[in-house]
Design a protein around this motif. Structure first.
Motif, PDB file in Angstrom:
ATOM      1  N   ARG A 189       0.837  -1.201   0.000  1.00 38.29           N
ATOM      2  CA  ARG A 189       0.000   0.000   0.000  1.00 38.29           C
ATOM      3  C   ARG A 189       0.874   1.255   0.000  1.00 38.29           C
ATOM      4  O   ARG A 189       1.933   1.286   0.616  1.00 38.29           O
ATOM      5  N   THR A 190       0.429   2.297  -0.693  1.00 38.10           N
ATOM      6  CA  THR A 190       1.089   3.590  -0.673  1.00 38.10           C
ATOM      7  C   THR A 190       0.313   4.512   0.252  1.00 38.10           C
ATOM      8  O   THR A 190      -0.902   4.652   0.109  1.00 38.10           O
ATOM      9  N   ILE A 191       1.012   5.134   1.189  1.00 40.01           N
ATOM     10  CA  ILE A 191       0.397   6.026   2.170  1.00 40.01           C
ATOM     11  C   ILE A 191       1.015   7.407   2.012  1.00 40.01           C
ATOM     12  O   ILE A 191       2.243   7.548   2.010  1.00 40.01           O
ATOM     13  N   MET A 192       0.172   8.406   1.861  1.00 38.20           N
ATOM     14  CA  MET A 192       0.660   9.775   1.725  1.00 38.20           C
ATOM     15  C   MET A 192       0.817  10.403   3.113  1.00 38.20           C
ATOM     16  O   MET A 192      -0.023  10.217   3.990  1.00 38.20           O
ATOM     17  N   ILE A 193       1.902  11.166   3.285  1.00 37.86           N
ATOM     18  CA  ILE A 193       2.168  11.890   4.529  1.00 37.86           C
ATOM     19  C   ILE A 193       2.516  13.320   4.147  1.00 37.86           C
ATOM     20  O   ILE A 193       3.274  13.560   3.204  1.00 37.86           O
ATOM     21  N   THR A 194       1.959  14.271   4.891  1.00 38.48           N
ATOM     22  CA  THR A 194       2.217  15.675   4.595  1.00 38.48           C
ATOM     23  C   THR A 194       2.812  16.379   5.808  1.00 38.48           C
ATOM     24  O   THR A 194       2.473  16.064   6.947  1.00 38.48           O
ATOM     25  N   ARG A 195       3.707  17.302   5.535  1.00 40.43           N
ATOM     26  CA  ARG A 195       4.321  18.120   6.568  1.00 40.43           C
ATOM     27  C   ARG A 195       3.983  19.566   6.247  1.00 40.43           C
ATOM     28  O   ARG A 195       4.314  20.046   5.167  1.00 40.43           O
ATOM     29  N   GLU A 196       3.327  20.215   7.168  1.00 45.58           N
ATOM     30  CA  GLU A 196       2.955  21.624   7.015  1.00 45.58           C
ATOM     31  C   GLU A 196       2.166  21.888   5.739  1.00 45.58           C
ATOM     32  O   GLU A 196       2.277  22.929   5.132  1.00 45.58           O
ATOM     33  N   ARG A 197       1.389  20.943   5.298  1.00 48.89           N
ATOM     34  CA  ARG A 197       0.440  21.001   4.186  1.00 48.89           C
ATOM     35  C   ARG A 197       1.035  21.222   2.802  1.00 48.89           C
ATOM     36  O   ARG A 197       0.340  21.084   1.819  1.00 48.89           O
ATOM     37  N   TRP A 198       2.298  21.553   2.665  1.00 48.84           N
ATOM     38  CA  TRP A 198       2.828  21.745   1.318  1.00 48.84           C
ATOM     39  C   TRP A 198       3.991  20.806   1.004  1.00 48.84           C
ATOM     40  O   TRP A 198       4.436  20.729  -0.128  1.00 48.84           O
TER      41      TRP A 198
END
Length: 182
Positions: free
Chosen positions: A40-49
């Protein structure tokens, strides 16, 4: 010149779901790494950008030698810094490992966005039918199987790596964007 405009990740959200924040990903880190290890590919975001994908090894294109290998336990505490590192326009993927064996990877979201579009790159069978050769070898340091495809003149046209020959052949792809000459 670098395009400083933030890319739209709407397509990735549609395909993969809403990204985890760094804090939420840390809270579920063990299970997320296991999910990535299982495909599975999981997206992670830091400070929305700054966006990155926690991905199975088969989605970390190119040859892995030279890529940083960070223990899974260390990656949890440094996740924000790792997301910033791979999300940089010139950032390269980071391999996550247990006992010095890669189990998953962190890649920039823009790389996943580029791969979300259908690829016209031939699979291993098509490379062979087209007259190319594919050499398999084992990296004694990292314990990975490497697949390198060469054209009739001996020029490298594709490379991939994985825990076994099947993963290495599946990972055959065009040279990754962080390794292409500028």
């Amino acid at each position: 010149m670098i395009n400083a405009e933030r890319p739209s990740y709407d397509q990735l959200v549609t395909l993969l779901g809403v990204p985890f924040s760094v804090e939420d990903a840390r809270a579920r880190w063990g299970s997320l790494v296991e999910e990535a290890r299982n495909g599975r590919t999981i997206m992670i975001t830091r400070e929305r950008w700054q966006w990155a994908g926690l991905v199975p090894l088969s989605k970390v294109g190119g040859v892995w030698s030279g890529l940083p290998l960070v223990p899974v336990s260390t990656a949890r505490s440094k996740l924000g810094d790792l997301i910033r590192q791979v999300a940089d326009p010139y950032g390269e993927p980071v391999l996550l490992g247990r006992h010095r064996n890669p189990v998953a990877g962190l890649v920039a979201a823009h790389v996943l966005l580029d791969k979300a579009a259908p690829s016209d790159h031939p699979a291993a069978d098509a490379l062979l039918v087209g007259g190319h050769t594919i050499a398999l070898s084992r990296d004694p340091v990292e314990g990975l199987v490497l697949a390198v495809a060469r054209d009739k003149d001996g020029a490298e046209v594709s490379a991939g790596a994985g825990r076994n020959a099947r993963e290495a052949l599946r990972a055959l792809a065009e040279p990754p964007p962080w390794r292409q000459p500028g």
